[in-house]
Design a protein around this motif. Sequence first.
Motif, PDB file in Angstrom:
ATOM      1  N   ILE A  79      68.168  60.254  38.485  1.00  0.00           N
ATOM      2  CA  ILE A  79      69.586  60.522  38.297  1.00  0.00           C
ATOM      3  C   ILE A  79      70.270  59.246  37.837  1.00  0.00           C
ATOM      4  N   THR A  80      71.190  59.380  36.871  1.00  0.00           N
ATOM      5  CA  THR A  80      71.873  58.211  36.343  1.00  0.00           C
ATOM      6  C   THR A  80      73.346  58.173  36.724  1.00  0.00           C
ATOM      7  N   TYR A  81      73.950  59.366  36.935  1.00  0.00           N
ATOM      8  CA  TYR A  81      75.401  59.404  37.145  1.00  0.00           C
ATOM      9  C   TYR A  81      75.793  60.780  37.663  1.00  0.00           C
ATOM     10  N   THR A  82      76.876  60.824  38.410  1.00  0.00           N
ATOM     11  CA  THR A  82      77.441  62.106  38.813  1.00  0.00           C
ATOM     12  C   THR A  82      78.931  62.100  38.569  1.00  0.00           C
ATOM     13  N   ARG A  83      79.453  63.283  38.370  1.00  0.00           N
ATOM     14  CA  ARG A  83      80.896  63.502  38.394  1.00  0.00           C
ATOM     15  C   ARG A  83      81.123  64.348  39.638  1.00  0.00           C
ATOM     16  N   ASN A  84      82.086  65.217  39.667  1.00  0.00           N
ATOM     17  CA  ASN A  84      82.348  66.001  40.871  1.00  0.00           C
ATOM     18  C   ASN A  84      81.215  66.972  41.185  1.00  0.00           C
ATOM     19  N   THR A  85      80.861  67.821  40.200  1.00  0.00           N
ATOM     20  CA  THR A  85      79.831  68.845  40.427  1.00  0.00           C
ATOM     21  C   THR A  85      78.627  68.677  39.502  1.00  0.00           C
ATOM     22  N   SER A  86      78.692  67.733  38.590  1.00  0.00           N
ATOM     23  CA  SER A  86      77.622  67.588  37.602  1.00  0.00           C
ATOM     24  C   SER A  86      76.819  66.310  37.824  1.00  0.00           C
ATOM     25  N   MET A  87      75.591  66.351  37.321  1.00  0.00           N
ATOM     26  CA  MET A  87      74.659  65.233  37.461  1.00  0.00           C
ATOM     27  C   MET A  87      73.984  64.981  36.123  1.00  0.00           C
ATOM     28  N   GLU A  88      73.963  63.731  35.709  1.00  0.00           N
ATOM     29  CA  GLU A  88      73.225  63.354  34.512  1.00  0.00           C
ATOM     30  C   GLU A  88      71.864  62.817  34.949  1.00  0.00           C
ATOM     31  N   PRO A 126      76.769  64.321  45.754  1.00  0.00           N
ATOM     32  CA  PRO A 126      76.933  62.924  46.163  1.00  0.00           C
ATOM     33  C   PRO A 126      76.991  61.994  44.946  1.00  0.00           C
ATOM     34  N   PRO A 127      77.743  60.905  45.066  1.00  0.00           N
ATOM     35  CA  PRO A 127      77.745  59.920  43.975  1.00  0.00           C
ATOM     36  C   PRO A 127      76.411  59.182  43.912  1.00  0.00           C
ATOM     37  N   VAL A 128      76.197  58.480  42.813  1.00  0.00           N
ATOM     38  CA  VAL A 128      74.969  57.709  42.595  1.00  0.00           C
ATOM     39  C   VAL A 128      75.230  56.239  42.922  1.00  0.00           C
ATOM     40  N   ILE A 129      74.274  55.623  43.586  1.00  0.00           N
ATOM     41  CA  ILE A 129      74.331  54.186  43.866  1.00  0.00           C
ATOM     42  C   ILE A 129      73.156  53.532  43.138  1.00  0.00           C
ATOM     43  N   PRO A 130      73.388  53.043  41.907  1.00  0.00           N
ATOM     44  CA  PRO A 130      72.280  52.433  41.157  1.00  0.00           C
ATOM     45  C   PRO A 130      71.853  51.118  41.802  1.00  0.00           C
ATOM     46  N   GLU A 131      70.541  50.850  41.760  1.00  0.00           N
ATOM     47  CA  GLU A 131      70.025  49.617  42.370  1.00  0.00           C
ATOM     48  C   GLU A 131      69.351  48.700  41.352  1.00  0.00           C
ATOM     49  N   THR A 132      68.456  49.237  40.536  1.00  0.00           N
ATOM     50  CA  THR A 132      67.698  48.395  39.607  1.00  0.00           C
ATOM     51  C   THR A 132      68.528  48.121  38.352  1.00  0.00           C
ATOM     52  N   GLU A 133      68.064  47.150  37.573  1.00  0.00           N
ATOM     53  CA  GLU A 133      68.752  46.841  36.309  1.00  0.00           C
ATOM     54  C   GLU A 133      68.736  48.052  35.374  1.00  0.00           C
ATOM     55  N   GLU A 135      68.569  51.260  36.215  1.00  0.00           N
ATOM     56  CA  GLU A 135      69.501  52.259  36.760  1.00  0.00           C
ATOM     57  C   GLU A 135      70.942  51.875  36.468  1.00  0.00           C
ATOM     58  N   LYS A 136      71.260  50.596  36.604  1.00  0.00           N
ATOM     59  CA  LYS A 136      72.630  50.118  36.321  1.00  0.00           C
ATOM     60  C   LYS A 136      72.957  50.268  34.842  1.00  0.00           C
ATOM     61  N   TRP A 137      71.978  50.012  33.968  1.00  0.00           N
ATOM     62  CA  TRP A 137      72.201  50.145  32.531  1.00  0.00           C
ATOM     63  C   TRP A 137      72.551  51.591  32.179  1.00  0.00           C
ATOM     64  N   HIS A 138      71.768  52.553  32.689  1.00  0.00           N
ATOM     65  CA  HIS A 138      72.047  53.971  32.444  1.00  0.00           C
ATOM     66  C   HIS A 138      73.392  54.371  33.058  1.00  0.00           C
ATOM     67  N   TYR A 139      73.655  53.919  34.266  1.00  0.00           N
ATOM     68  CA  TYR A 139      74.905  54.233  34.968  1.00  0.00           C
ATOM     69  C   TYR A 139      76.119  53.739  34.168  1.00  0.00           C
ATOM     70  N   ASN A 140      76.036  52.505  33.671  1.00  0.00           N
ATOM     71  CA  ASN A 140      77.167  51.915  32.939  1.00  0.00           C
ATOM     72  C   ASN A 140      77.448  52.615  31.618  1.00  0.00           C
ATOM     73  N   GLY A 141      76.466  53.273  31.023  1.00  0.00           N
ATOM     74  CA  GLY A 141      76.688  53.995  29.773  1.00  0.00           C
ATOM     75  C   GLY A 141      77.013  55.462  29.956  1.00  0.00           C
ATOM     76  N   ALA A 142      76.998  55.935  31.198  1.00  0.00           N
ATOM     77  CA  ALA A 142      77.135  57.370  31.472  1.00  0.00           C
ATOM     78  C   ALA A 142      78.509  57.926  31.123  1.00  0.00           C
ATOM     79  N   GLU A 143      79.551  57.182  31.374  1.00  0.00           N
ATOM     80  CA  GLU A 143      80.898  57.693  31.090  1.00  0.00           C
ATOM     81  C   GLU A 143      81.076  57.928  29.591  1.00  0.00           C
TER      82      GLU A 143
END
Length: 162
Positions: A79-88, A126-133, A135-143
Amino acid sequence: MNGKTPAESKAFLTDLVLPPDTNYHGTIFGGNVMAYIDKVASIVAMRHARKMIVTASSDSLDFISPINSGEAICLEGFITYTRNTSMEIYVKVEAENLLTGERRLTATSYLTFVALDDQGKPISVPPVIPETEEEKWHYNGAEERFEQRKKRRLERKERQNK
């Protein structure tokens, strides 16, 4: 709602590519790869939400190199990111030469899933808590990817109404 790390829902799948799985080039059918990707991503989404889910979109599927008969197809999804009901969900596909151990990247994909309650209505995840580099890279581009999906849906809707 407490957040969860991608490691808590990560999924792996490995299978042997046999001749019936391949096209006339001796490489795996693209549709088979797509089915594997959806299956792995579905497991990730259900693990993260601990709810029933549906596939909302497959944003991208980039085929990079073929997987040959006799090689293993190896998938990793998280999982890279979540909004309210959706998950990327991001899925990486590799081929493995089982005789040498050599692996190569063959495809990548982003998919979006929606969690559902018992009545089939969207429910919070639930929201996503990225840990690795990574995961953070994917998370930061998700929006940005979310905005692109939203724009694409709106354009298609407008085009259909013309």
